[in-house]
Design a protein around this motif. Structure first.
Motif, short mmCIF file in Angstrom:
data_model
loop_
_atom_site.label_atom_id
_atom_site.label_comp_id
_atom_site.label_asym_id
_atom_site.label_seq_id
_atom_site.Cartn_x
_atom_site.Cartn_y
_atom_site.Cartn_z
N ARG A 120 4.24 12.54 7.75
CA ARG A 120 2.82 12.92 7.76
C ARG A 120 2.09 12.40 9.00
O ARG A 120 1.10 12.98 9.42
CB ARG A 120 2.13 12.42 6.50
CG ARG A 120 2.60 13.17 5.27
CD ARG A 120 1.82 12.77 4.06
NE ARG A 120 2.37 13.41 2.87
CZ ARG A 120 1.78 13.39 1.70
NH1 ARG A 120 0.63 12.76 1.54
NH2 ARG A 120 2.33 13.97 0.67
N LEU A 127 5.69 9.10 4.66
CA LEU A 127 4.53 8.63 5.41
C LEU A 127 4.73 8.88 6.91
O LEU A 127 3.84 9.38 7.58
CB LEU A 127 4.29 7.14 5.15
CG LEU A 127 3.08 6.53 5.82
CD1 LEU A 127 1.78 7.18 5.36
CD2 LEU A 127 3.04 5.03 5.56
N ALA A 141 0.83 -1.21 0.00
CA ALA A 141 0.00 0.00 0.00
C ALA A 141 0.86 1.26 0.00
O ALA A 141 0.55 2.24 -0.67
CB ALA A 141 -0.94 0.00 1.20
N ILE A 142 1.95 1.24 0.74
CA ILE A 142 2.85 2.39 0.76
C ILE A 142 3.46 2.60 -0.62
O ILE A 142 3.50 3.72 -1.13
CB ILE A 142 3.94 2.23 1.85
CG1 ILE A 142 3.30 2.27 3.24
CG2 ILE A 142 5.01 3.32 1.71
CD1 ILE A 142 4.24 1.88 4.37
N LYS A 143 3.92 1.52 -1.24
CA LYS A 143 4.50 1.64 -2.58
C LYS A 143 3.48 2.17 -3.58
O LYS A 143 3.78 3.04 -4.38
CB LYS A 143 5.03 0.29 -3.05
CG LYS A 143 6.30 -0.13 -2.35
CD LYS A 143 6.74 -1.52 -2.75
CE LYS A 143 7.90 -1.98 -1.89
NZ LYS A 143 8.24 -3.37 -2.11
N GLU A 144 2.26 1.65 -3.51
CA GLU A 144 1.21 2.08 -4.43
C GLU A 144 0.81 3.54 -4.20
O GLU A 144 0.35 4.21 -5.13
CB GLU A 144 -0.02 1.17 -4.31
CG GLU A 144 0.20 -0.20 -4.89
CD GLU A 144 -1.00 -1.12 -4.69
OE1 GLU A 144 -2.12 -0.62 -4.46
OE2 GLU A 144 -0.80 -2.34 -4.76
N SER A 145 0.98 4.04 -2.99
CA SER A 145 0.61 5.43 -2.68
C SER A 145 1.57 6.44 -3.31
O SER A 145 1.22 7.60 -3.43
CB SER A 145 0.57 5.64 -1.17
OG SER A 145 1.88 5.75 -0.63
N LEU A 181 -3.63 6.75 3.69
CA LEU A 181 -3.42 5.98 2.47
C LEU A 181 -4.72 5.78 1.67
O LEU A 181 -4.69 5.22 0.57
CB LEU A 181 -2.80 4.62 2.79
CG LEU A 181 -1.38 4.65 3.35
CD1 LEU A 181 -0.94 3.26 3.78
CD2 LEU A 181 -0.40 5.25 2.34
N GLY A 182 -5.85 6.20 2.25
CA GLY A 182 -7.13 6.05 1.57
C GLY A 182 -7.60 4.61 1.49
O GLY A 182 -8.20 4.19 0.50
N LEU A 183 -7.34 3.85 2.55
CA LEU A 183 -7.69 2.42 2.57
C LEU A 183 -8.72 2.11 3.65
O LEU A 183 -8.76 2.77 4.68
CB LEU A 183 -6.44 1.58 2.89
CG LEU A 183 -5.27 1.62 1.94
CD1 LEU A 183 -4.11 0.87 2.56
CD2 LEU A 183 -5.66 1.01 0.61
N LEU A 207 4.25 7.33 -1.85
CA LEU A 207 4.98 7.92 -0.73
C LEU A 207 6.13 7.01 -0.33
O LEU A 207 6.03 5.79 -0.46
CB LEU A 207 4.07 8.11 0.49
CG LEU A 207 2.92 9.08 0.37
CD1 LEU A 207 2.03 8.96 1.61
CD2 LEU A 207 3.42 10.50 0.22
N THR A 242 -4.37 4.22 7.64
CA THR A 242 -5.28 3.83 6.56
C THR A 242 -6.05 5.03 6.01
O THR A 242 -6.33 5.07 4.81
CB THR A 242 -6.24 2.71 6.99
OG1 THR A 242 -6.93 3.10 8.19
CG2 THR A 242 -5.50 1.41 7.23
#
Length: 105
Positions: free
Chosen positions: A56, A53, A42-46, A86-88, A48, A83
């Motif tokens: 923030r 991260l 999820a971090i990679k896909e964001s 990250l919008g999850l 960031l 989450t």
């Protein structure tokens, strides 16, 4: 003993529970391994970095890294902040992935 559909591999006395001990995926992942892998993905896909991260979230980059590699886990409050950022949906971090790479970071 409880009956399960799948055999759970035994863990040797010197084998750590960290994500680095996973090696090749044997078809079974523990919840913490799923969380670590999904969080890293999820971090990679964001787009960031871990450091961005962490900034923030008001944390040290080492804290986020420790979540990704399985040394520590976030508190519920931090999990919700993470989450949200990250919008999850938090549940997605605990869903077993359909494909796992041979080596995880």
């Amino acid at each position: 003993k409880c009956a399960t559909r799948h055999a759970i591999p035994e863990v040797g006395p010197r084998q750590e529970r960290g994500i680095s001990s996973l090696g090749k995926w044997s078809g079974h992942m523990e919840t913490f391994e799923i969380f670590c892998w999904q969080l890293s993905s999820a971090i990679k896909e964001s787009g960031l970095s871990r450091a961005e991260l962490a900034e923030r979230l008001g944390l040290k980059p080492a804290t986020v890294k420790s979540w990704c590699v399985g040394r520590r886990s976030p508190t519920v409050r931090r999990l919700l902040e993470l989450t949200t950022l990250l919008g999850l949906d938090p549940r997605t971090l605990f869903e077993e992935p359909s494909q796992v790479p041979k080596r995880m970071s």
